[in-house]
Design an enzyme around this catalytic site. Structure first.
Site, PDB file in Angstrom:
ATOM      1  N   HIS A 238      -3.309   7.460   2.944  1.00 13.47           N
ATOM      2  CA  HIS A 238      -3.725   6.183   2.379  1.00 13.47           C
ATOM      3  C   HIS A 238      -5.079   5.791   2.956  1.00 13.47           C
ATOM      4  O   HIS A 238      -5.324   5.913   4.163  1.00 13.47           O
ATOM      5  CB  HIS A 238      -2.679   5.114   2.697  1.00 13.47           C
ATOM      6  CG  HIS A 238      -3.105   3.723   2.332  1.00 13.47           C
ATOM      7  ND1 HIS A 238      -3.545   3.391   1.068  1.00 13.47           N
ATOM      8  CD2 HIS A 238      -3.181   2.580   3.073  1.00 13.47           C
ATOM      9  CE1 HIS A 238      -3.856   2.111   1.041  1.00 13.47           C
ATOM     10  NE2 HIS A 238      -3.649   1.597   2.243  1.00 13.47           N
TER      11      HIS A 238
ATOM     12  N   CYS B  62       0.805  -1.222   0.000  1.00  7.38           N
ATOM     13  CA  CYS B  62       0.000   0.000   0.000  1.00  7.38           C
ATOM     14  C   CYS B  62       0.842   1.277   0.000  1.00  7.38           C
ATOM     15  O   CYS B  62       0.300   2.368  -0.164  1.00  7.38           O
ATOM     16  CB  CYS B  62      -0.958   0.016   1.193  1.00  7.38           C
ATOM     17  SG  CYS B  62      -2.264  -1.228   1.090  1.00  7.38           S
TER      18      CYS B  62
ATOM     19  N   ASN C 127     -10.243   0.362   0.061  1.00  7.72           N
ATOM     20  CA  ASN C 127      -8.779   0.409  -0.034  1.00  7.72           C
ATOM     21  C   ASN C 127      -8.359  -0.113  -1.401  1.00  7.72           C
ATOM     22  O   ASN C 127      -8.415  -1.319  -1.658  1.00  7.72           O
ATOM     23  CB  ASN C 127      -8.159  -0.436   1.081  1.00  7.72           C
ATOM     24  CG  ASN C 127      -6.645  -0.410   1.071  1.00  7.72           C
ATOM     25  OD1 ASN C 127      -6.025   0.141   0.166  1.00  7.72           O
ATOM     26  ND2 ASN C 127      -6.041  -1.012   2.088  1.00  7.72           N
TER      27      ASN C 127
END
Length: 331
Positions: free
Chosen positions: A256, A116, A286
């Site tokens: 994020h 990520c 996500n």
């Protein structure tokens, strides 16, 4: 003579048409809309349903969106980096194929993988190429087809992830705008807490690994959450301190989009009000490497030249970090 910095000069995005809502997930696993929303902030996520299409499909679409909106000649692009945890193929680079399909025929290209944190790390790499003076246009794309590695009978992971792509163009800047500072970290202690067990060189694919579901993402949610909350906040605070920034001089936190509670914890640590925090997790979930550029695309019209942006991310491995960037244009 002013120092050359690397500034973002254009953004683009792509998300698939298919919307997987919490209500639909209720029919697939033992969960409910209230539980998902309360714990993650996610209401829906996009899923790429096109048969035979992978991450490159979305990366190409996001790049084309950027190119068309900003009237850019793809032949002028020097480098294409695709930040992704879900490449089309194990060996052949997704970025190379993407560059060819968008007409960036004079560019070299490669993939970058840091879970990520891939796009965040990619920002550091792209900026370094620009600041070196060797290249003038670097296209950085964050794209992931997370649905390809998610077990939709595992309620711990299937509620979280979605598919999408975002792209930014880095170019030289002589006004002191663009990339200012970074603080990037990693720690191999996280290797066992967020991973895909099979399919790599340690455990190549077999009939047994497929049957046992070892090619899907597995995470120990509580451990990952704990590390993410502390580390994203720590690095963001570190970057503010190093650059004499305060809650009043920071215009935007670009975090994020893993979990709304992690985002809020990071914002609270540096004292930012909710209206200074970019958030679209409710719409996309996500999207791993795509979260940061998707935020920029969604908030582009609200950004003003000279705005101070603090980027923060945390990913498997573990990888994490924060970047300070001054926005370079008004839309």
């Amino acid at each position: 003579m002013n120092k050359t910095t690397a500034a973002i000069t254009a953004v683009g995005k792509y998300v698939p048409d298919y919307v997987l809502t919490n209500k639909e997930l209720e029919t697939m696993v033992d969960t409910n809309d209230e539980w998902i929303t309360t714990r993650t902030g996610i209401k829906e996520r996009r899923i790429l349903k096109k048969e035979g299409e992978g991450t490159s499909y979305m990366a190409i679409k996001a790049a084309q969106d950027l190119i068309e909106k900003n009237n850019i000649d793809p032949k002028e692009i020097d480098l294409v980096i695709v930040a992704t945890a879900t490449p089309d193929l194990p060996v052949a680079s997704t970025a190379v194929y993407t560059a060819s399909k968008i007409g960036a025929v004079d560019a070299f290209a490669y993939d970058l993988q840091a879970a990520c944190s891939s796009f965040l790390y990619g920002m550091s790499v792209a900026s370094s190429y620009i600041e070196s003076g060797r290249y003038k246009k670097v296209l950085l794309i964050g794209a992931d087809k997370m649905s390809s590695i998610i077990d939709y009978t595992d309620r711990a992971t299937c509620i979280i992830f979605g598919d999408g792509a975002g792209a930014v163009l880095f170019e030289p800047n002589e006004e002191g705008l663009g990339f200012q500072d970074e603080y990037l970290r990693s720690d191999g202690v996280g290797r066992d807490f967020l991973k895909i067990e099979a399919g790599g060189s340690i455990l190549p694919p077999t009939e047994e690994t497929v049957k046992s579901g070892q090619h899907f993402v597995h995470q120990e949610g509580r451990t990952v959450f704990k590390f993410a909350v502390s580390n994203m906040a720590d690095v963001s605070e570190k970057v503010l301190e190093r650059n004499n920034l305060t809650k009043d001089t920071v215009n935007w936190l670009v975090p994020h989009q893993a979990n709304k509670r992690i985002i809020e914890a990071t914002a609270n640590r540096i004292g930012l009000d909710e209206d200074k925090v970019m958030m679209n997790i409710s719409k996309y979930g996500n999207t791993t490497s795509a979260t940061l550029p998707l935020l920029l695309a969604d908030y582009e019209k609200e950004l003003k030249k000279g705005d101070n942006l603090i980027f923060a991310a945390f990913g498997g491995g573990f990888t994490w970090g924060s970047i300070y960037l001054k926005w370079a244009y008004n839309k």
